[in-house]
Structures are given as C-alpha cells and as structure tokens.
Design a protein around this motif. Structure first.
Motif, mmCIF file in Angstrom:
data_model
loop_
_atom_site.group_PDB
_atom_site.id
_atom_site.type_symbol
_atom_site.label_atom_id
_atom_site.label_comp_id
_atom_site.label_asym_id
_atom_site.label_seq_id
_atom_site.Cartn_x
_atom_site.Cartn_y
_atom_site.Cartn_z
ATOM 1 N N VAL A 26 -7.823 -10.640 -2.255
ATOM 2 C CA VAL A 26 -6.411 -10.274 -2.253
ATOM 3 C C VAL A 26 -6.397 -8.768 -2.487
ATOM 4 N N VAL A 27 -5.718 -8.037 -1.619
ATOM 5 C CA VAL A 27 -5.773 -6.579 -1.648
ATOM 6 C C VAL A 27 -4.384 -5.998 -1.894
ATOM 7 N N LEU A 52 -7.846 -8.715 -12.998
ATOM 8 C CA LEU A 52 -7.848 -9.718 -11.942
ATOM 9 C C LEU A 52 -8.935 -9.519 -10.886
ATOM 10 N N GLY A 53 -9.701 -8.454 -11.032
ATOM 11 C CA GLY A 53 -10.756 -8.168 -10.059
ATOM 12 C C GLY A 53 -11.790 -9.276 -9.940
ATOM 13 N N LEU A 57 -9.093 -9.836 -6.785
ATOM 14 C CA LEU A 57 -8.155 -8.760 -6.455
ATOM 15 C C LEU A 57 -8.906 -7.449 -6.249
ATOM 16 N N VAL A 58 -8.487 -6.702 -5.230
ATOM 17 C CA VAL A 58 -8.966 -5.340 -5.026
ATOM 18 C C VAL A 58 -7.733 -4.450 -4.880
ATOM 19 N N VAL A 59 -7.725 -3.339 -5.581
ATOM 20 C CA VAL A 59 -6.674 -2.332 -5.446
ATOM 21 C C VAL A 59 -7.263 -1.191 -4.628
ATOM 22 N N LEU A 60 -6.536 -0.748 -3.606
ATOM 23 C CA LEU A 60 -6.983 0.363 -2.765
ATOM 24 C C LEU A 60 -5.944 1.466 -2.811
ATOM 25 N N GLY A 61 -6.349 2.665 -3.235
ATOM 26 C CA GLY A 61 -5.445 3.804 -3.327
ATOM 27 C C GLY A 61 -5.626 4.756 -2.162
ATOM 28 N N PHE A 62 -4.518 5.129 -1.533
ATOM 29 C CA PHE A 62 -4.525 6.051 -0.400
ATOM 30 C C PHE A 62 -3.628 7.246 -0.714
ATOM 31 N N ASP A 153 3.106 -12.461 -8.118
ATOM 32 C CA ASP A 153 2.806 -12.563 -6.698
ATOM 33 C C ASP A 153 1.306 -12.473 -6.445
ATOM 34 N N ILE A 154 0.624 -11.598 -7.169
ATOM 35 C CA ILE A 154 -0.822 -11.447 -7.009
ATOM 36 C C ILE A 154 -1.540 -12.729 -7.432
ATOM 37 N N GLU A 155 -1.146 -13.280 -8.571
ATOM 38 C CA GLU A 155 -1.790 -14.516 -9.043
ATOM 39 C C GLU A 155 -1.544 -15.663 -8.075
ATOM 40 N N GLN A 156 -0.361 -15.707 -7.497
ATOM 41 C CA GLN A 156 -0.056 -16.727 -6.487
ATOM 42 C C GLN A 156 -0.979 -16.563 -5.273
ATOM 43 N N ALA A 157 -1.150 -15.332 -4.832
ATOM 44 C CA ALA A 157 -2.019 -15.062 -3.672
ATOM 45 C C ALA A 157 -3.472 -15.401 -4.004
#
Length: 160
Positions: A26-27, A52-53, A57-62, A153-157
């Motif tokens: 999940v990103v 949550l990683g 979960l992965v967080v991507l910063g742009f 929403d993240i936990e649901q995904a």
C-alpha cells in the motif's frame, strides 16, 4: 490497465527507481516542500511509515518547487533538511513538476485517476494519493488532511 508498476522516478540520492518495486504494498504518495506551512506533516508521514511499514505501507515523497517556491533547495539540501528536522527515512525522490507541461508521467497518471477540488491539477504541497496493493489509485487527499487522519483508510487498504 496502467498501475504503479508502469512508472519510474529518480531517487533523491540519484538513480532510477522502478516503482514496480512497491508492487503488493500500500503506497502513500505525497508531493512535498521544505518551506511550506504543511511541512510539519513530514513528522506524521514518518510515523505512519514506521508504524505500518512492516504491514506493507510505503510512503513516497516527491519534492516539488511549483507552489510559492517552497522547495528551492538541491536534492542534497532537501535530503539533509528532511533527515535533520524530521528524521525522514521513507523513500524520497528527486524534485519533479506535478502540474503543467513538465508534469512527471507518474503524476499525470495519479491526477487522471483521482481528480481533486481543482479538477486534475494539484492545488498545493502535501497533496496525497493512496495506492492499493494492486497498484491502483484508491483515494486522493488535499493538503489540509493530516497524515494521521489517513490511518483508517491505510489500515483498510492494508487489510485487503
């Protein structure tokens, strides 16, 4: 069907990253800036990544300098700022354009999948997109939505 795995982006430290490396995760994708009123959201993003990683979960910063010239630094300066001030350890990418004719192809896709308050355009820094494990865009959130407010929403995904 186009998915996350169809794109590449340059890492903040250099070198191309195949976003397909995040298949099955999940990103949470965020356009960031170091001199913005929303910059403290880095703290919440890092917290989500740390908590949550291990569940996928992965967080991507742009980083983007398209809003009020709030990301004027070089990639090295951005990396140092994020580490020094917020302990950012999630993947960060080289500065890109998120609107206009120079929009990065990844952001062209994100915006076409989920429109926002101003149509497809990104309104400001720290707009967020949630991508499911299947690589499709699930949701889009405006800048004012704090990272901790996305947890449900993240936990649901993650549970899908």
């Amino acid at each position: 069907m186009t998915t996350l795995s169809d794109f590449q982006a340059e890492a903040l430290t250099g070198g191309e990253v195949n976003l397909g490396d995040y298949d099955g995760k999940v990103v949470l994708v965020v356009n960031t800036a170091s001199e913005c009123g929303f910059t403290p959201q880095y703290e919440g993003l890092e917290q989500l990544w740390k908590e949550l990683g291990d569940q996928g979960l992965v967080v991507l910063g742009f980083p983007s300098d398209q809003f009020g010239h709030q990301e004027p630094g070089t990639e090295t300066e951005i990396a140092e700022f994020c580490q020094r001030n917020y302990g950012v350890s999630f993947p960060m990418f080289a500065k890109i354009e998120v609107n206009g004719p120079g929009t990065h192809p990844f952001y062209q896709w994100l915006k076409s999948e989920k429109k926002g308050m101003v149509g497809g355009a990104i309104k400001w820094n720290f707009t967020k997109f949630l991508i499911g494990r299947d690589g499709t865009v699930l949701e889009r959130y405006g800048s004012v939505k704090k990272p901790e407010e996305l947890r449900g929403d993240i936990e649901q995904a993650l549970a899908r």
